[in-house]
Design an enzyme around this catalytic site. Structure first.
Site, PDB file in Angstrom:
ATOM      1  CD  GLU A   1      35.017  38.775  43.196  1.00 27.56           C
ATOM      2  OE1 GLU A   1      34.110  39.339  42.581  1.00 27.56           O
ATOM      3  OE2 GLU A   1      35.829  37.997  42.648  1.00 27.56           O
TER       4      GLU A   1
ATOM      5  CE  LYS B   1      38.473  35.905  40.136  1.00 32.37           C
ATOM      6  NZ  LYS B   1      38.846  37.304  39.933  1.00 32.37           N
ATOM      7  CB  CYS B   2      31.696  36.569  44.548  1.00 31.04           C
ATOM      8  SG  CYS B   2      30.082  36.735  45.319  1.00 31.04           S
ATOM      9  N   PRO B   3      31.219  33.436  45.829  1.00 31.37           N
ATOM     10  CG  PRO B   3      29.752  31.972  46.940  1.00 31.37           C
ATOM     11  CD  PRO B   3      30.430  32.206  45.600  1.00 31.37           C
ATOM     12  N   GLY B   4      33.350  32.981  47.516  1.00 32.91           N
ATOM     13  CA  GLY B   4      34.439  32.373  48.270  1.00 32.91           C
ATOM     14  C   GLY B   4      34.966  33.177  49.444  1.00 32.91           C
TER      15      GLY B   4
END
Length: 335
Positions: free
Chosen positions: A133, A106-109
């Site tokens: 995502e 998931k963001c910011p991953g």
């Protein structure tokens, strides 16, 4: 005695490094030119001395530059009952494409994984990314625009986003100020949801190569407190503040619908279920990426918080430190 299996060079980037051992049998000079950091390095002529250091609990993928030496090593390992694969053609036959699997992150991953992987990619090489995502569809376009990398293709199919870009060595124009794209976050709130938002944006900015400073003041200082109790001498007011304020990020409540801490536990559970990094993981990621943490010394003195109670890597500063950072930033966020 096991049998040597072959893997095409084009599939090298698809090897699951979590369930495999990479064995690099090239000479040190070859590895220096094109390093593979995840591999165990044992030059061909040193194999007999160091064979015992090769684990047997996972499949071993052997490679060299051309595939000749690796095939000989693979046969030796197979004779000793290793589950072994030879990379056909070696690294010279591997398309110069770096593959990044960011699915389920998931963001910011996804952007953070791209920025980290790019460190080991040569200028001119292609990078392929797969992510699920939805925000990545927009994020990767903006990231390429702002970092100077060339986006070659971007598509979405069956919920998976496919992006291909080329790493470019873009130097700043001579007249460009070094701080043109710096970011400053003034974290005033000690609410869990606002802290998460702050660190998501800070990590995203750091992944884009920006200089990031987070200035924690008043209730925001509690985010930086150590979770364990630290024995320090305090005034009565300081002790009262210390008792009433959250001790560390895990004790933060939500700004709305906290319900005595139940809401915070629920949002953490939902984040974990959906693969979103926890606040603690975001803090550690930001620290590793060089985000500068500054605690307002005035706020600490008012609330009776001492430097010994803060997590590692926090600097102390005041309003001049904060203003100096904002003057070197193109955006300042007050949260």
């Amino acid at each position: 005695m096991s049998e040597v299996k072959q893997i095409p060079a084009k599939d090298f980037h698809k090897i699951d490094l979590g369930n495999a051992t990479l064995l690099d049998v090239r000479e040190p000079s070859e590895a220096l030119v094109r390093p593979v950091d995840a591999a165990i390095r044992i030059p061909f002529f040193e194999l007999s001395k160091k064979m015992d250091s090769i684990p047997k609990d996972k499949p071993v993928y052997v490679f060299c530059s051309t595939g000749d030496r690796s095939e000989q090593v693979a046969e030796i390992l197979a004779d000793r009952d290793y589950d072994v694969y030879n990379v056909e053609g070696g690294l010279d036959a591997i398309p110069k494409i770096c593959f990044i699997d960011a699915k389920g992150v998931k963001c910011p991953g996804p952007i953070m994984k791209v920025a980290e992987a790019l460190k080991s990619v040569f200028v001119g090489e292609e990078v392929q990314v797969e992510a699920t995502e939805k925000a990545f569809l927009s994020d990767v376009k903006v990231w390429c625009q702002r970092t100077g990398n060339e986006l070659k293709s971007l598509s979405e199919k069956d919920g998976v986003i496919y992006a291909t870009f080329v790493k470019r060595d873009v130097l700043p124009a001579p007249e460009r100020k070094e701080f043109e794209h710096g970011k400053t976050f003034v974290v005033f709130s000690g609410d869990l949801d606002k802290a998460i938002a702050s660190f998501i944006m800070a990590n995203g900015a750091a992944a884009m190569g920006r200089s990031v400073t987070m200035f924690f003041t008043f209730w925001g200082v509690s985010i930086l407190r150590r979770p364990e109790k630290v024995r320090v001498k305090k005034s009565l007011i300081g002790k009262l503040f210390g008792f009433m304020m959250p001790r560390g990020s895990k004790k933060l409540g939500l700004s709305r619908m906290n319900f005595g801490g139940i809401g915070a536990k629920m949002i953490r559970a939902v984040m974990k279920q959906n693969g979103v990094s926890s606040l603690e993981e975001l803090i550690e990621n930001a620290r590793q990426k060089g985000v500068k943490f500054v605690a307002c010394q005035m706020s600490m003195e008012l609330m009776g918080i001492t430097p010994e109670e803060l997590i590692d890597g926090v600097e102390l500063g005041g309003v001049a430190t904060m203003l100096g950072s904002t003057e070197k930033s193109d955006l300042t966020y007050f949260i």
